[in-house]
Design a protein around this motif. Sequence first.
Motif, PDB file in Angstrom:
ATOM      1  N   GLY A   1       0.822  -1.193   0.000  1.00 36.74           N
ATOM      2  CA  GLY A   1       0.000   0.000   0.000  1.00 36.74           C
ATOM      3  C   GLY A   1       0.864   1.255   0.000  1.00 36.74           C
ATOM      4  O   GLY A   1       1.951   1.269   0.574  1.00 36.74           O
ATOM      5  N   GLU A   2       0.378   2.258  -0.645  1.00 37.07           N
ATOM      6  CA  GLU A   2       1.087   3.541  -0.674  1.00 37.07           C
ATOM      7  C   GLU A   2       0.778   4.286   0.616  1.00 37.07           C
ATOM      8  O   GLU A   2      -0.319   4.796   0.811  1.00 37.07           O
ATOM      9  CB  GLU A   2       0.621   4.352  -1.880  1.00 37.07           C
ATOM     10  CG  GLU A   2       1.352   5.666  -2.053  1.00 37.07           C
ATOM     11  CD  GLU A   2       0.836   6.458  -3.232  1.00 37.07           C
ATOM     12  OE1 GLU A   2       1.546   7.365  -3.683  1.00 37.07           O
ATOM     13  OE2 GLU A   2      -0.287   6.164  -3.691  1.00 37.07           O
ATOM     14  N   GLU A   3       1.764   4.326   1.515  1.00 37.09           N
ATOM     15  CA  GLU A   3       1.513   4.884   2.839  1.00 37.09           C
ATOM     16  C   GLU A   3       2.200   6.221   3.078  1.00 37.09           C
ATOM     17  O   GLU A   3       1.943   6.884   4.071  1.00 37.09           O
ATOM     18  CB  GLU A   3       1.961   3.887   3.911  1.00 37.09           C
ATOM     19  CG  GLU A   3       1.187   2.590   3.844  1.00 37.09           C
ATOM     20  CD  GLU A   3       1.568   1.639   4.953  1.00 37.09           C
ATOM     21  OE1 GLU A   3       1.025   1.778   6.060  1.00 37.09           O
ATOM     22  OE2 GLU A   3       2.408   0.760   4.711  1.00 37.09           O
ATOM     23  N   SER A   4       3.123   6.598   2.252  1.00 34.99           N
ATOM     24  CA  SER A   4       3.818   7.869   2.423  1.00 34.99           C
ATOM     25  C   SER A   4       4.295   8.345   1.058  1.00 34.99           C
ATOM     26  O   SER A   4       4.103   7.668   0.041  1.00 34.99           O
ATOM     27  CB  SER A   4       5.012   7.713   3.372  1.00 34.99           C
ATOM     28  OG  SER A   4       6.025   6.926   2.775  1.00 34.99           O
ATOM     29  N   GLU A   5       4.915   9.511   1.044  1.00 37.68           N
ATOM     30  CA  GLU A   5       5.424  10.047  -0.217  1.00 37.68           C
ATOM     31  C   GLU A   5       6.587   9.213  -0.756  1.00 37.68           C
ATOM     32  O   GLU A   5       6.881   9.238  -1.947  1.00 37.68           O
ATOM     33  CB  GLU A   5       5.867  11.503  -0.021  1.00 37.68           C
ATOM     34  CG  GLU A   5       4.710  12.444   0.277  1.00 37.68           C
ATOM     35  CD  GLU A   5       5.178  13.876   0.448  1.00 37.68           C
ATOM     36  OE1 GLU A   5       6.392  14.114   0.332  1.00 37.68           O
ATOM     37  OE2 GLU A   5       4.322  14.751   0.693  1.00 37.68           O
ATOM     38  N   ILE A   6       7.236   8.483   0.141  1.00 33.89           N
ATOM     39  CA  ILE A   6       8.332   7.601  -0.269  1.00 33.89           C
ATOM     40  C   ILE A   6       7.778   6.202  -0.457  1.00 33.89           C
ATOM     41  O   ILE A   6       7.454   5.512   0.512  1.00 33.89           O
ATOM     42  CB  ILE A   6       9.465   7.596   0.781  1.00 33.89           C
ATOM     43  CG1 ILE A   6       9.969   9.019   1.034  1.00 33.89           C
ATOM     44  CG2 ILE A   6      10.608   6.699   0.335  1.00 33.89           C
ATOM     45  CD1 ILE A   6      10.983   9.122   2.145  1.00 33.89           C
TER      46      ILE A   6
END
Length: 352
Positions: free
Chosen positions: A223-228
Amino acid sequence: MSTVANLRSYNPSLKKFFDKLPRFTYGKSQLKNPAACQQVLDKLNLKGQYNSSNLDIIDATPGFGLFSAMLNHELKPKNHILLDRNDETVRSWHKKIQTLQNSTGNQENFKIIDRDPFSWETYSNLYKKGILPPTKFQSFDKIHDELLIVANWTGTKDESTIAQWIGCCSYRNWLMKYGKVRMVLFVPSSTAMKFLSEPGFKKRNRTALKRDLYTDSRLIAIGEESEIIGEGYDPRVLVRDQPVVIDKSSFIRNSAAAVVEISPGRYTGDVIANIEHLLSGIFVTSSSLRESLPKLAAGAEYLCNYIPDEVLNKKAIEFTTEDIITIANAYEDWPFKPSIEETFDIGEEDFK
C-alpha cells in the motif's frame, strides 16, 4: 466504477454489491477498487497454474469480497469456500450467492460457511462434513494445482495467525500436508516489513528467519503509505519482487496493507528442530552469537569449536538460512548439550 467492464476478472453479476461500500469493516483493510484488485491478480499470474476443473479455494475472512469475487471470476474454481463469522458479512454473502443463483446458477460455486476462520477445526471440518472433497497429495516439487488458500489477516491481532500458518509450512501439516499449497494473504504492512525482510535488515525477526528457511515467498503488493514508496520495507525485497503499489484510497479503511504469497519451501522443521527452543534467546539480544552463547545454555561457549568465526561474529538478524543450519548442526555435535528443560530454565533467568 465505470471502467469495470474493461477489467478481465470483474464479474458483472455482482456489480450492485460492490458499487456500495459496507457500513463496517471490523478492523480489516479491504480493497474497494476493482482496478487495484486486477493489478494484484495480474501480478499473481495464477490462471495458468491451476486446474480449474478440480480447483478448491479456501477463502478466510473475505469481508466486502471484491477481491474474492474477482479471484473467483479469474480462476473459475470447482469450489470456493468462504469462511467468516461476522454476521453482516455472512448476510451479505448469502445475498450475493442468491443473486448469482438467479443469474448464473451460481456457476461460481461459492459457499459461505459461518464458522471461525481462526480455528484449526474449521478447516478439518470442511473435509469431515463433506463440504470439500478429499484433496489429493501432490509433490512438493511444484505448486499444488488443485488447492489455493486466500485470507485477509490485516486485523491488529492477526499477526500470530500469519506466523502459525508459516509454521505449518515448516512441519508440512494442516493444509500443507497435501503438498506445496499456495497462500495469498492480505497482511498489515508492518507485518510484511518484518516477516519478508532479508538477513541484516533491522526489522528481521525470528519469524522472518523461519519464513526464509521454510517457505518460498513473494511480496505481491504494497500500500502507498507515504510520499516515499516502499518506505519501511527491505529495499532488496522491493527490487527482487517488484510489488504492485496500491493507492491508499483503494482501501476501504484508508489504511494500507500488503499482499504476500507464501508456500512451503525446500526445508522442513526438522532441519533446526534441535535448536528451536533456543531461537527466542538468540533473537532477544542484540549481541553477536559469540557473546550470546554463554547465556543460552551452561557451557554453550563450547560451540565456538564447531561454528565458523564468520557466523559467531554475526547478530541474530544477520543469520542466513545457511547460518542457522550451521548452528543447528554444531549444536547436534555438542557432546554435552543440556536437556531442553535445562535450557528453558537458564533462558528464563537470564532474559527477564
